[in-house]
Design a protein around this motif. Structure first.
Motif, mmCIF file in Angstrom:
data_model
loop_
_atom_site.group_PDB
_atom_site.id
_atom_site.type_symbol
_atom_site.label_atom_id
_atom_site.label_comp_id
_atom_site.label_asym_id
_atom_site.label_seq_id
_atom_site.Cartn_x
_atom_site.Cartn_y
_atom_site.Cartn_z
ATOM 1 N N GLN A 1 35.988 35.020 43.754
ATOM 2 C CA GLN A 1 35.736 36.195 44.578
ATOM 3 C C GLN A 1 36.459 36.100 45.920
ATOM 4 O OE1 GLN A 1 31.473 36.326 44.757
ATOM 5 N NE2 GLN A 1 31.243 36.667 42.562
ATOM 6 N N SER A 2 36.455 34.919 46.530
ATOM 7 C CA SER A 2 37.180 34.735 47.789
ATOM 8 C C SER A 2 38.674 34.926 47.578
ATOM 9 C CB SER A 2 36.894 33.341 48.357
ATOM 10 O OG SER A 2 35.521 33.169 48.620
ATOM 11 N N TRP A 3 39.206 34.412 46.478
ATOM 12 C CA TRP A 3 40.643 34.566 46.171
ATOM 13 C C TRP A 3 40.999 36.056 46.045
ATOM 14 C CZ3 TRP A 3 43.780 36.647 42.461
ATOM 15 C CH2 TRP A 3 45.092 36.168 42.377
ATOM 16 N N LEU A 4 40.158 36.825 45.356
ATOM 17 C CA LEU A 4 40.430 38.259 45.197
ATOM 18 C C LEU A 4 40.379 38.982 46.539
ATOM 19 C CD1 LEU A 4 38.393 38.940 41.938
ATOM 20 C CD2 LEU A 4 40.876 39.038 42.182
ATOM 21 N N ARG A 5 39.450 38.596 47.421
ATOM 22 C CA ARG A 5 39.375 39.239 48.732
ATOM 23 C C ARG A 5 40.619 38.942 49.559
ATOM 24 N NH1 ARG A 5 33.775 37.862 48.542
ATOM 25 N NH2 ARG A 5 34.221 35.897 49.622
ATOM 26 N N VAL A 6 41.071 37.687 49.541
ATOM 27 C CA VAL A 6 42.239 37.305 50.338
ATOM 28 C C VAL A 6 43.498 37.992 49.816
ATOM 29 C CG1 VAL A 6 43.709 35.370 50.991
ATOM 30 C CG2 VAL A 6 41.234 35.110 51.043
ATOM 31 N N ILE A 7 43.711 37.940 48.504
ATOM 32 C CA ILE A 7 44.900 38.576 47.925
ATOM 33 C C ILE A 7 44.823 40.089 48.084
ATOM 34 C CG2 ILE A 7 46.185 38.914 45.782
ATOM 35 C CD1 ILE A 7 46.477 36.123 46.974
ATOM 36 N N GLY A 8 43.597 40.651 47.992
ATOM 37 C CA GLY A 8 43.442 42.098 48.103
ATOM 38 C C GLY A 8 43.804 42.646 49.470
ATOM 39 N N ARG A 9 43.794 41.795 50.511
ATOM 40 C CA ARG A 9 44.212 42.258 51.834
ATOM 41 C C ARG A 9 45.726 42.382 51.947
ATOM 42 N NH1 ARG A 9 40.523 38.030 53.881
ATOM 43 N NH2 ARG A 9 38.467 38.937 54.219
ATOM 44 N N GLY B 1 47.592 45.689 41.155
ATOM 45 C CA GLY B 1 49.010 45.399 40.962
ATOM 46 C C GLY B 1 49.287 44.021 40.391
ATOM 47 N N ILE B 2 48.233 43.216 40.177
ATOM 48 C CA ILE B 2 48.416 41.889 39.589
ATOM 49 C C ILE B 2 48.708 42.049 38.100
ATOM 50 C CG2 ILE B 2 47.320 39.666 39.150
ATOM 51 C CD1 ILE B 2 45.644 40.072 41.627
ATOM 52 N N ARG B 3 49.760 41.426 37.634
ATOM 53 C CA ARG B 3 50.188 41.583 36.248
ATOM 54 C C ARG B 3 49.588 40.488 35.368
ATOM 55 N NH1 ARG B 3 56.641 42.124 37.733
ATOM 56 N NH2 ARG B 3 56.449 43.931 39.151
ATOM 57 N N ALA B 4 49.568 40.777 34.049
ATOM 58 C CA ALA B 4 49.038 39.790 33.100
ATOM 59 C C ALA B 4 49.913 38.547 33.040
ATOM 60 C CB ALA B 4 48.921 40.426 31.716
ATOM 61 N N SER B 5 51.212 38.697 33.350
ATOM 62 C CA SER B 5 52.124 37.552 33.303
ATOM 63 C C SER B 5 52.100 36.730 34.584
ATOM 64 C CB SER B 5 53.552 38.042 33.040
ATOM 65 O OG SER B 5 53.962 38.963 34.054
ATOM 66 N N ASP B 6 51.411 37.216 35.624
ATOM 67 C CA ASP B 6 51.325 36.464 36.881
ATOM 68 C C ASP B 6 50.437 35.238 36.708
ATOM 69 O OD1 ASP B 6 52.911 38.367 38.031
ATOM 70 O OD2 ASP B 6 51.269 39.441 39.012
#
Length: 513
Positions: A252-260, A266-271
Motif C-alpha cells: 500500500q505504501s509503494w502504491l501511494r508513493v508511485i501514485g504521486r 499506467g502501470i503495465r503488466a510487463s513492468d
C-alpha cells in the motif's frame, strides 16, 4: 419285430383313450393350479384380470402377515434394584474416581479416626505464572497485579530499566514469573525468577541468588538486512507482490508513493516492481517488518522510477533518484475568515483618498491564527510601517508573501516554515480600522494579485546531501532480492547459564526451598 410294434401301438393308444375319456377331477385341478400365476408382475398389464388377481394375492399375504404378528415384549431380568441419584453420588464420594473428575460431587470422603482437621491449608512453595504487558500498561503495575509487592515491583522496574528503557518493551510482551514462599500470609510473595524477551535483540533473565535478584542480559543476534522484493506485475500487482512475500502495508505504501509520480493505472503488466522494506530477523526466528524504504518501478529492464524516503529540513519526504522531492501544489488559505476587500484601486478608509490596495483583506476575529500559504523562509518578522506587525516569507523562484496587521507574531526572521504553519494572529496594528489580515503576494519584489497566483513547490537536494542520497540508493539497490531471508549463524553466548524458569523451579524444589 412284430411284438415290438404291438407294444408301441399299445403305449400310444393309452393317452388317446385318456384324452377321449377325460382326466380325473383332482388331476384337472392340479393342472389348473399349475398353470395359475398367483404373483404376476404388477408393473405390466395394469388393469387386466391377471393384474387384479395379483393385487388381491398381495393384499391377502400382507393382511395375513400383519394379523399373525406376535409383537415384541422386552425380557425382564431379575437383579438388585439400581441406586437413585442421591445414593449413587454418596457411593461415588467413597471412591478415587471423583478426584480424577475434579471432585465434581462436592461431597467429602467419610472420615476415620486417622483424620484430623487442619487449622490452615498449606501454601504452595512456588507459583509459576505468565503475565502479558498491555497497551498503556506499565511494567511495575503488571508485577503488582501478578502478586508482587509494590516496593519490590518498583525495584524490579528500575533494575530492568538499566538494561532496556521500559518504553521500548512492546505491548504484548510475555513475562514469565516464579513467585517464592512468603514469610506470612499477609505479605506478598517475593520474586524468585523472572524471564522476558525485552527486545528482538535482547532477553533478560533474573534469579534470586543470596537473597537478591541477579539480572543477566542475553544478547540475540539480529540481522538488519532490508528485505527486497522484486517481481513482474502480471495480472495484478497486489496479488503478485503478496505471492512474492511483500507485507500488505508495504504494498500500500509503494502504491501511494508511485501514485504521486504517475497514475497507477499506467502501470503495465510487463513492468517490474521493486520494494525494499525495513526488516529485522533474530536468530531465534522472530521477525519485525518496518516501513517502506525504497519504491522502484522497472520498465523494459531500465528503472522508470526510483523513490527513496529522505530527511530534509527536519521533515521526511520521498525524493526521486535525481534529488527532486514531492510536489506540493496550490496555496492554503492564510486564515479562515472571508475576503472583505480585494486587490486594486480603492478609497483608503483612514487616509481618505484613492490609492492602490496591493493585497487582499481577510476578516476574522481578534486572535484568529494566520497560516503560511506554502513552505518558505521568514525574511521579515516585526513592526513595518502601516502594516503594523508584519511577516514576509520568501518561497524561492522570485515569489514571496506578506502578512500584515497582526496582533502577535509567532515566528522569527531566518526561520524555515512549512505549509500551514502558524505565523501569527489577526489583529489591528498599523493603519487599520479593525482586526483583519492584509495578505500580499510578491513576484520578483513587486506586489501582484494574490488571486492570480498558485504556488507549486518541489524540494531539491543539492551538493553533499544529494551525494549521500544517491549513495543510499546504490546501497539499497545492491541488496539481492530475498537476501534478508538467508539463515543466521548463531552467536555464542559467554558467561554462566542460569537456565529456564522450569530449571529454577525444579532446583529450588529439590533444595526444599
Amino acid at each position: 419285430m412284430s411284438g415290438n410294434a404291438a407294444a408301441l401301438a399299445m403305449s400310444q393308444a393309452i393317452p388317446l383313450q385318456r384324452a377321449q375319456g377325460g382326466l380325473a377331477w383332482h388331476e384337472r385341478l392340479r393342472d389348473r393350479l399349475t398353470e395359475l400365476d398367483l404373483v404376476p408382475d404388477l408393473g405390466s398389464n395394469i388393469g387386466s384380470a391377471e393384474w387384479w388377481r395379483g393385487l388381491a394375492t398381495l393384499t391377502l399375504l400382507c393382511g395375513s402377515a400383519i394379523a399373525t404378528f406376535p409383537g415384541v415384549r422386552p425380557l425382564v431380568a431379575g437383579g438388585a434394584p439400581a441406586l437413585d441419584t442421591a445414593d449413587f453420588d454418596e457411593a461415588r464420594a467413597q471412591m478415587i474416581m471423583p478426584l480424577a473428575l475434579g471432585a465434581d460431587t462436592g461431597r467429602h470422603m467419610a472420615a476415620t479416626d486417622a483424620v484430623r482437621p487442619l487449622a490452615h491449608a498449606p501454601e504452595r512453595p512456588q507459583i509459576e505464572l505468565t503475565a502479558t504487558l498491555g497497551n498503556g500498561d506499565s511494567f511495575a503495575r503488571l508485577l503488582e497485579r501478578s502478586g508482587v509487592g509494590r516496593a519490590e515491583a518498583q525495584a524490579l522496574a528500575g533494575q530492568v530499566s538499566t538494561a532496556v528503557p521500559l518504553a521500548d518493551i512492546a505491548p504484548g510482551t510475555r513475562i514469565d514469573l516464579v513467585l517464592g514462599r512468603r514469610a506470612a500470609r499477609t505479605m506478598p510473595r517475593p520474586v524468585d525468577a523472572l524471564a522476558m524477551r525485552a527486545r528482538l535483540d535482547l532477553r533478560i533473565e533474573m534469579e534470586r541468588v543470596g537473597g537478591r535478584l541477579v539480572m543477566r542480559r542475553i544478547p540475540i543476534t539480529v540481522d538488519d538486512t532490508p528485505l527486497r522484493i522484486r517481481g513482474k506485475v502480471g495480472a495484478g500487482l497486489y496479488r503478485s507482490a503478496r505471492a512474492a512475500g511483500a507485507p500488505p502495508q508495504a504494498i500500500q505504501s509503494w502504491l501511494r508513493v508511485i501514485g504521486r509520480q504517475m497514475p497507477v493505472s499506467g502501470i503495465r503488466a510487463s513492468d517490474e516492481y521493486d520494494i525494499i522494506v525495513d526488516y529485522r530477523r533474530a536468530e531465534t526466528g522472530e521477525t519485525e517488518t518496518g516501513k517502506l524504504l525504497y519504491a522502484g518501478l522497472i520498465r523494459g529492464g531500465k528503472p522508470k522510477l526510483s523513490m527513496l524516503e529522505w530527511q530534509k529540513d527536519g521533515r521526511s519526504q520521498w525524493f526521486e533518484a535525481s534529488g527532486v522531492g514531492q510536489q506540493t501544489g496550490g496555496m492554503v488559505r492564510p486564515t479562515r475568515g472571508r475576503i472583505t476587500s480585494g486587490y486594486g484601486m480603492r478609497r483608503h478608509p483612514i487616509l481618505g483618498y484613492r490609492r492602490m490596495h496591493s493585497g487582499v483583506d481577510f476578516g476574522g476575529g481578534y486572535g484568529a491564527p494566520i497560516y503560511a500559504v506554502t513552505d518558505g523562509r521568514v525574511t521579515v518578522a516585526g513592526r513595518t510601517g502601516g502594516f503594523g506587525n508584519y511577516v514576509k516569507l520568501n518561497h524561492g523562484g522570485g515569489l514571496g508573501t506578506g502578512y500584515g496587521h497582526m496582533s502577535r507574531i509567532a515566528v522569527r526572521a531566518g526561520q524555515h516554515v512549512r505549509r500551514g504553519q502558524i505565523l501569527g494572529y489577526i489583529g489591528s496594528s498599523g493603519l487599520s480600522t479593525g482586526p483583519h489580515l492584509h495578505f500580499e503576494v510578491y513576484r520578483n519584489g513587486h506586489a501582484v494579485n494574490p488571486m492570480s497566483v498558485s504556488f507549486v513547490t518541489r524540494a531539491q537536494l543539492e551538493g553533499k546531501e544529494l551525494a549521500a542520497f544517491r549513495a543510499r540508493i546504490r546501497e539499497l539497490t545492491a541488496i539481492e532480492p530475498g537476501a534478508a531471508l538467508t539463515p543466521i549463524a548463531p552467536k555464542p553466548v559467554e558467561g554462566p547459564k542460569l537456565g529456564t524458569l522450569a530449571d529454577v523451579a525444579a532446583k529450588r524444589a529439590g533444595d526444599g526451598i
